[in-house]
Design a protein around this motif. Structure first.
Motif, PDB file in Angstrom:
ATOM      1  N   ARG A   1       0.816  -1.211   0.000  1.00  0.00           N
ATOM      2  CA  ARG A   1       0.000   0.000   0.000  1.00  0.00           C
ATOM      3  C   ARG A   1       0.856   1.271   0.000  1.00  0.00           C
ATOM      4  N   LEU A   2       1.984   1.228   0.682  1.00  0.00           N
ATOM      5  CA  LEU A   2       2.874   2.390   0.695  1.00  0.00           C
ATOM      6  C   LEU A   2       3.427   2.659  -0.700  1.00  0.00           C
ATOM      7  N   VAL A   3       3.866   1.592  -1.390  1.00  0.00           N
ATOM      8  CA  VAL A   3       4.396   1.759  -2.751  1.00  0.00           C
ATOM      9  C   VAL A   3       3.297   2.291  -3.669  1.00  0.00           C
ATOM     10  N   LEU A   4       2.082   1.730  -3.571  1.00  0.00           N
ATOM     11  CA  LEU A   4       0.971   2.216  -4.401  1.00  0.00           C
ATOM     12  C   LEU A   4       0.654   3.676  -4.106  1.00  0.00           C
ATOM     13  N   TRP A   5       0.665   4.042  -2.838  1.00  0.00           N
ATOM     14  CA  TRP A   5       0.387   5.432  -2.458  1.00  0.00           C
ATOM     15  C   TRP A   5       1.404   6.381  -3.092  1.00  0.00           C
ATOM     16  N   ARG A   6       2.687   5.982  -3.062  1.00  0.00           N
ATOM     17  CA  ARG A   6       3.727   6.824  -3.656  1.00  0.00           C
ATOM     18  C   ARG A   6       3.559   6.909  -5.173  1.00  0.00           C
ATOM     19  N   MET A   7       3.185   5.779  -5.791  1.00  0.00           N
ATOM     20  CA  MET A   7       2.970   5.793  -7.241  1.00  0.00           C
ATOM     21  C   MET A   7       1.806   6.698  -7.624  1.00  0.00           C
ATOM     22  N   VAL A   8       0.717   6.629  -6.869  1.00  0.00           N
ATOM     23  CA  VAL A   8      -0.453   7.467  -7.160  1.00  0.00           C
ATOM     24  C   VAL A   8      -0.109   8.938  -6.957  1.00  0.00           C
ATOM     25  N   ARG A   9       0.636   9.238  -5.913  1.00  0.00           N
ATOM     26  CA  ARG A   9       1.040  10.637  -5.694  1.00  0.00           C
ATOM     27  C   ARG A   9       1.901  11.149  -6.837  1.00  0.00           C
ATOM     28  N   ARG A  10       2.814  10.292  -7.298  1.00  0.00           N
ATOM     29  CA  ARG A  10       3.672  10.684  -8.418  1.00  0.00           C
ATOM     30  C   ARG A  10       2.826  10.874  -9.687  1.00  0.00           C
ATOM     31  N   ARG A  11       1.832   9.986  -9.900  1.00  0.00           N
ATOM     32  CA  ARG A  11       0.960  10.111 -11.063  1.00  0.00           C
ATOM     33  C   ARG A  11       0.172  11.413 -11.001  1.00  0.00           C
TER      34      ARG A  11
END
Length: 200
Positions: free
Chosen positions: A168-178
């Motif tokens: 979930r942390l990796v996904l959160w960072r990816m979504v923020r970057r997107r």
């Protein structure tokens, strides 16, 4: 298998972004870790706990002895310090008792006797060390195994939680970057919309 099928379909999808593929692989890796690593970690922790607790069981049974004590007199006060492993239905009464230690020493002390209404001269059993000092009942093997199983389950659940939290942390960072990329693209294109002479 559906995850692998989904990965295969995304391979030729013209709308697939790189982050979509990364998310799919991340989900697959997390699933494999949960299915494989969590049981392995749980088994290892349970085995280590079982070994350690069974050693404690053996050591306690070697160092603690069950002796017979004789009630000298009953005390009127209610028990103040019951044993930690006593349950509500165990009846314990504070008495003055005498007993002989395994090394032959005579002992005399105030103890909690498992008697409803003790009388002088009545006998009961209690745990002591070899010098006659009062001890709690030694841990039994079944209780130790139960604790080891609970430790293994706890370790497995912590592993599952850690893997899912990491995903979930990796996904959160990816979504923020997107979202940050979308904001940058909007900033580049958006201010000129609807203005005269901008060609829009």
């Amino acid at each position: 298998m559906r995850v692998i099928g989904g990965l295969w379909r995304w391979r030729k999808n013209p709308l697939r972004r790189t982050t979509d593929l990364v998310e799919a692989w991340l989900a697959l890796v997390a699933l494999l870790l949960i299915v494989v690593a969590a049981p392995v970690v749980g088994s290892l922790v349970g085995a280590v706990a079982q070994d350690s607790l069974q050693r404690s069981v053996r050591a306690q049974h070697e160092s603690r002895h069950l002796v017979t004590a004789t009630v000298t007199r009953k005390l009127d006060r209610a028990p103040l310090d019951p044993e930690p492993d006593t349950t509500a239905h165990d009846i314990r009464t504070r008495v003055v008792a005498a007993w002989t230690a395994p090394d032959g020493t005579r002992r005399h002390d105030t103890v909690l006797a498992p008697l409803k209404s003790p009388h002088a001269g009545e006998h009961f059993r209690l745990w002591t060390d070899r010098h006659g000092q009062l001890m709690t009942r030694p841990l039994d093997s079944a209780t130790a195994t139960t604790h080891a199983v609970l430790a293994g389950l706890g370790a497995a659940m912590l592993t599952v939680g850690a893997v899912e939290s990491g995903r979930r942390l990796v996904l959160w960072r990816m979504v923020r970057r997107r979202y940050a990329g979308w904001d940058r693209a909007w900033d580049r294109a958006g201010p000129d919309w609807g203005k005269a002479g901008t060609g829009s």
